[in-house]
Design a protein around this motif. Sequence first.
Motif, mmCIF file in Angstrom:
data_model
loop_
_atom_site.group_PDB
_atom_site.id
_atom_site.type_symbol
_atom_site.label_atom_id
_atom_site.label_comp_id
_atom_site.label_asym_id
_atom_site.label_seq_id
_atom_site.Cartn_x
_atom_site.Cartn_y
_atom_site.Cartn_z
ATOM 1 N N GLN A 396 9.131 -13.166 -68.446
ATOM 2 C CA GLN A 396 9.986 -12.744 -67.049
ATOM 3 C C GLN A 396 10.598 -11.033 -67.378
ATOM 4 O O GLN A 396 11.296 -11.083 -68.318
ATOM 5 C CB GLN A 396 11.043 -13.511 -66.613
ATOM 6 C CG GLN A 396 10.591 -14.842 -66.156
ATOM 7 C CD GLN A 396 11.753 -15.801 -65.177
ATOM 8 O OE1 GLN A 396 12.813 -15.668 -65.805
ATOM 9 N NE2 GLN A 396 11.289 -16.110 -64.108
ATOM 10 N N VAL A 397 10.097 -10.492 -66.250
ATOM 11 C CA VAL A 397 10.597 -9.167 -66.402
ATOM 12 C C VAL A 397 11.339 -9.100 -64.920
ATOM 13 O O VAL A 397 10.906 -9.192 -63.858
ATOM 14 C CB VAL A 397 9.591 -8.179 -66.290
ATOM 15 C CG1 VAL A 397 10.047 -6.628 -66.248
ATOM 16 C CG2 VAL A 397 8.754 -8.143 -67.734
ATOM 17 N N LEU A 398 12.524 -8.299 -64.961
ATOM 18 C CA LEU A 398 13.589 -8.195 -63.819
ATOM 19 C C LEU A 398 13.174 -6.660 -63.539
ATOM 20 O O LEU A 398 13.349 -5.621 -64.196
ATOM 21 C CB LEU A 398 15.000 -8.156 -64.324
ATOM 22 C CG LEU A 398 15.823 -7.667 -62.908
ATOM 23 C CD1 LEU A 398 15.567 -8.748 -61.640
ATOM 24 C CD2 LEU A 398 17.377 -7.776 -63.558
ATOM 25 N N TYR A 399 12.666 -6.450 -62.281
ATOM 26 C CA TYR A 399 12.409 -5.049 -61.791
ATOM 27 C C TYR A 399 13.508 -4.833 -60.786
ATOM 28 O O TYR A 399 14.018 -5.357 -60.055
ATOM 29 C CB TYR A 399 11.074 -5.071 -60.789
ATOM 30 C CG TYR A 399 9.900 -5.536 -61.758
ATOM 31 C CD1 TYR A 399 9.219 -4.517 -62.651
ATOM 32 C CD2 TYR A 399 9.476 -6.708 -61.882
ATOM 33 C CE1 TYR A 399 8.254 -4.909 -63.503
ATOM 34 C CE2 TYR A 399 8.386 -7.267 -62.500
ATOM 35 C CZ TYR A 399 7.735 -6.090 -63.233
ATOM 36 O OH TYR A 399 6.686 -6.652 -64.123
ATOM 37 N N ILE A 400 14.237 -3.457 -61.222
ATOM 38 C CA ILE A 400 15.377 -2.932 -60.250
ATOM 39 C C ILE A 400 14.821 -1.534 -59.575
ATOM 40 O O ILE A 400 14.400 -0.687 -60.204
ATOM 41 C CB ILE A 400 16.621 -2.628 -61.149
ATOM 42 C CG1 ILE A 400 16.725 -3.834 -61.931
ATOM 43 C CG2 ILE A 400 17.593 -2.102 -60.156
ATOM 44 C CD1 ILE A 400 18.115 -3.767 -62.935
ATOM 45 N N ILE A 401 14.845 -1.756 -58.209
ATOM 46 C CA ILE A 401 14.416 -0.448 -57.519
ATOM 47 C C ILE A 401 15.424 0.130 -56.478
ATOM 48 O O ILE A 401 16.178 -0.547 -55.894
ATOM 49 C CB ILE A 401 13.291 -1.003 -56.336
ATOM 50 C CG1 ILE A 401 12.208 -1.705 -57.132
ATOM 51 C CG2 ILE A 401 12.710 0.330 -55.681
ATOM 52 C CD1 ILE A 401 10.922 -2.631 -56.382
ATOM 53 N N GLU A 402 15.614 1.323 -56.754
ATOM 54 C CA GLU A 402 16.654 2.136 -55.967
ATOM 55 C C GLU A 402 16.198 2.649 -54.958
ATOM 56 O O GLU A 402 15.116 3.660 -54.985
ATOM 57 C CB GLU A 402 17.399 3.090 -57.057
ATOM 58 C CG GLU A 402 18.523 3.787 -56.533
ATOM 59 C CD GLU A 402 18.922 4.913 -57.447
ATOM 60 O OE1 GLU A 402 20.101 5.589 -57.258
ATOM 61 O OE2 GLU A 402 18.184 5.241 -58.522
ATOM 62 N N THR A 403 16.778 2.719 -53.798
ATOM 63 C CA THR A 403 16.609 3.394 -52.588
ATOM 64 C C THR A 403 17.633 3.916 -52.163
ATOM 65 O O THR A 403 18.931 3.938 -52.650
ATOM 66 C CB THR A 403 16.103 2.497 -51.601
ATOM 67 O OG1 THR A 403 17.235 1.731 -51.099
ATOM 68 C CG2 THR A 403 14.897 1.473 -52.028
ATOM 69 N N PRO A 404 17.635 4.944 -51.033
ATOM 70 C CA PRO A 404 18.775 5.736 -50.891
ATOM 71 C C PRO A 404 19.861 4.824 -50.594
ATOM 72 O O PRO A 404 21.067 5.455 -50.911
ATOM 73 C CB PRO A 404 18.391 6.405 -49.545
ATOM 74 C CG PRO A 404 17.153 6.593 -49.886
ATOM 75 C CD PRO A 404 16.351 5.362 -50.416
ATOM 76 N N GLN A 405 19.975 3.669 -49.857
ATOM 77 C CA GLN A 405 21.155 3.240 -49.588
ATOM 78 C C GLN A 405 21.283 1.778 -50.174
ATOM 79 O O GLN A 405 22.103 0.851 -49.754
ATOM 80 C CB GLN A 405 21.307 2.987 -47.990
ATOM 81 C CG GLN A 405 21.208 4.268 -47.204
ATOM 82 C CD GLN A 405 22.730 5.047 -47.449
ATOM 83 O OE1 GLN A 405 23.616 4.325 -47.899
ATOM 84 N NE2 GLN A 405 22.552 6.596 -47.552
ATOM 85 N N HIS A 406 20.301 1.264 -50.840
ATOM 86 C CA HIS A 406 20.112 0.039 -51.274
ATOM 87 C C HIS A 406 19.540 -0.181 -52.612
ATOM 88 O O HIS A 406 18.869 0.721 -53.401
ATOM 89 C CB HIS A 406 19.256 -0.848 -50.370
ATOM 90 C CG HIS A 406 19.636 -0.726 -48.703
ATOM 91 N ND1 HIS A 406 18.952 0.185 -48.011
ATOM 92 C CD2 HIS A 406 20.566 -1.585 -48.306
ATOM 93 C CE1 HIS A 406 19.708 -0.127 -46.782
ATOM 94 N NE2 HIS A 406 20.677 -0.838 -47.047
ATOM 95 N N LEU A 407 19.669 -1.287 -53.278
ATOM 96 C CA LEU A 407 19.420 -1.715 -54.653
ATOM 97 C C LEU A 407 18.413 -3.057 -54.519
ATOM 98 O O LEU A 407 18.873 -4.070 -53.832
ATOM 99 C CB LEU A 407 20.430 -1.817 -55.588
ATOM 100 C CG LEU A 407 19.842 -1.708 -56.939
ATOM 101 C CD1 LEU A 407 19.510 -0.340 -57.455
ATOM 102 C CD2 LEU A 407 21.178 -2.043 -58.054
#
Length: 522
Positions: A396-407
């Motif tokens: 299992q891999v946790l992917y974390i994506i950063e956007t301008p106002q959200h995670l």
Amino acid sequence: MLWSCGKSVQHERYIPKNASFVLSIDLKQLSSKAPEQWAALFDKPAKELFVALGGKADFLLGAQMQTAGIDTKMPVYFFSAPEEGVQQRKDEYLAMTWIINDEAAFEQYIQQIHNGKTVRSQDGVRYLMLGENTILTWANQFAILCQFANPIEQAKLLRHVLRMRDLPEKESLSAQNVSFQNLRSKPADASVWVHLGRLNRDVNRLTPGTLPLSFDLNECYFSASIKLEASQISAETKLTLSPKMERYSKIFDSQVDPQLVLQLPGAGQSLLLASTSLRLEEIYTTVNDLFGNFINKQLQSSTGLGLKDFFDTFSGNVAISLRDITLTDYTTESLNLVTGEPEIQISSQIDYQYMIGLSVKNKKNLKTLLQMLSEGATPFIRKIESCYMRDMGDGQVLYIIETPQHLLLTFTPTLKDEVLRKLAPGNVAEGFGQQHWLMAQMDLRPEALSRLPSELGEDLPWLRSFQRKEAPFALQNLEYNLQPAKGNIAEGQMRLKLNKEGLSMVDLLRLFLDMIPTSEAS
């Protein structure tokens, strides 16, 4: 409705205080809405239940019922409860009770249906054994039909139902439970009451090791007053919280973020879309009071943020998009200690494909947090291309994506790719952002629910009716919102949308019969 003609419905007093589930159907209300369908309502789908209990397949159930001595102006109650001393839901019995206005006509009706079966008497109660686990009894102007999940001795089955009929009123659900009492005065086509504590086992079984959730719903109750409309079923609901759960209600805010919902992949594809908002300042105060000194130091060294700055990073808005539920088989090999031979075992696990979104309040704090976690010789997370990753083990891999106002966070690579490649058109956020604790939409179209593993439908029998492609009408979607609690009660609204205009009582009864637990499904 649970109150009719300005007087107490006496047969509700035979529902025991330990009931798990109660459904009340107002026959008078329903027959007035669709009088031309009333006979067909019983002649078609109801016959399936009736034949399963030993009835004659060629009997005109609806037509004969008009003169069967059954009072169709009074409600019918369905309920389930555990046998005395038994706690597991799989061992519960299912019962049905209704009013009789002519016992002689009713007995003649029953004998016509079950020709060849013997009607007997015990302590002034007439009864008919309908199978190894089912009995019908009638006396004193009311009937009780009771079915156990498994075969049971006839003498024991009879004693059980006679005890039900002799239940002291003070031991009934209506005398003991305030939530059920409050539902009685609500006018409705049907009413539902559920003891949520009985569902603890089912809810927790669906989330072990997959979602970080645990529930204790004892002394929590859900009730709904249901109205059947032209192309939808609507309900006003009440969630009654236990003192333990009421304490947790303070951590919820009343404003969800519609923009966060739009960030999640799945327009027209998600099985479930939900959003809520947490009061992080309440959580911070509690955590700081209990563990402030210790956690402050740990957080500062590992993330570069103190406890208050960490909580200030996010606004408290949380959303989830559930794309699919799949069943994965796992093969393990072990050594038999007796024979010394290798053994292969195949086990199954339910996997959820979902993405969680968090609204960001302080972008500077978030930048510090991500930078600290991704630096050093053994970073906690690694930045690869446009997202951060954390290997959780076991593949299992946790992917974390950063956007301008959200995670955005997900364990599902395809959902991660949809966001990064901007393939996700976003979700329809209609209704999200209003003054609610919780907003949720669930896709119930056959093509959506056909993606669920069949084993899930067997484990939760009510799903079977939603998965039937040959259903005479299809469900479209379920919308639910829950308003902030006042005291220990949170009110809400629910809408179940259908795919065709015009209300068919026959279709709705078919749906209902599919949802009733049977001995096979229990």
